[in-house]
Design an enzyme around this catalytic site. Sequence first.
Site, PDB file in Angstrom:
ATOM      1  N   LYS A 195      37.381 -45.355 -39.467  1.00 15.70           N
ATOM      2  CA  LYS A 195      38.106 -46.481 -40.055  1.00 15.70           C
ATOM      3  C   LYS A 195      37.625 -46.696 -41.492  1.00 15.70           C
ATOM      4  O   LYS A 195      36.442 -46.668 -41.768  1.00 15.70           O
ATOM      5  CB  LYS A 195      37.854 -47.729 -39.214  1.00 15.70           C
ATOM      6  CG  LYS A 195      38.401 -49.034 -39.775  1.00 15.70           C
ATOM      7  CD  LYS A 195      37.420 -49.966 -40.466  1.00 15.70           C
ATOM      8  CE  LYS A 195      35.989 -49.953 -40.106  1.00 15.70           C
ATOM      9  NZ  LYS A 195      35.156 -50.850 -40.980  1.00 15.70           N
ATOM     10  N   ASP A 233      36.463 -55.094 -35.099  1.00 20.58           N
ATOM     11  CA  ASP A 233      37.201 -53.933 -35.595  1.00 20.58           C
ATOM     12  C   ASP A 233      37.907 -53.161 -34.492  1.00 20.58           C
ATOM     13  O   ASP A 233      38.726 -52.279 -34.778  1.00 20.58           O
ATOM     14  CB  ASP A 233      36.260 -52.965 -36.326  1.00 20.58           C
ATOM     15  CG  ASP A 233      35.888 -53.433 -37.721  1.00 20.58           C
ATOM     16  OD1 ASP A 233      36.552 -54.346 -38.248  1.00 20.58           O
ATOM     17  OD2 ASP A 233      34.931 -52.872 -38.295  1.00 20.58           O
TER      18      ASP A 233
END
Length: 268
Positions: free
Chosen positions: A9, A135
Amino acid sequence: MLTEIARAKLNLALHVRARRPDGYHELETLFAFVEYGDVLCVAPAEAPAFQITGPFAAALAGEGDNLVTRAAARFAETFGGGAHAIHLEKHLPVASGIGGGSADAAATLRALAGLHDVALDDPRLFAIADGLGSDVPACLLGGTAIGKGRGERLEPVAGMPGTPVLLVNPGVAVSTAEVFRRWDGVDRGPLGADPLAGRNDLEAPARVIAPVIGDVLEALAAQDGVTLARMSGSGATCFALFEDAKACAAAAAGVARFGWWSVETTLI
């Protein structure tokens, strides 16, 4: 058995707007993902089992509990499906700002959903992800999106698939909690119409904790063909976007002399 890639990410921009009463921070961030990541395999088993291999396995060796095993346990509590054997091939540095643990948890949920015919947009799946970490919902979605709140309120947006990316980590682990603790509390404004024109508000405190992050950013910004060089998340991994793959490869060769971990990849 199902195999999932737990893709790294990136926070192409990360604006910290305020401290919240619950101890978290109000964020506005642009999530993106690259092709490169950890590899996770899941298969039904008579009893739960977890194995980890790969270049960064040692950093997690001996952990009796982690985000992968938690994700599997919470999936079973919600959807059933019995026990599973999970093998994680760890290619991403740990505690490095590119969502390694969160991506692994999300890949676990995707694999289990595939094995047990659970739709990937099932709200219960995202509820599990949200409970595992800020996240994890973005990693479960797995595409370019603006994240608000803790990062869990997601709005998919157009990405830049195929854009060459160079990831660089100087080999230091940075505590996310400590980086947020050192944030100066100044609201420097929201994401604009072009989030790539934004910033990472955690870069300054992260550079205080690990000054080598500044060295990485300077080295990346000095490469030819760079369109954006920034730290991801709370660090210490930094990234650079490039005009073309040739420039990315040349930059990788250019930073190799520092001995830092680096990977050439592309945005998805």
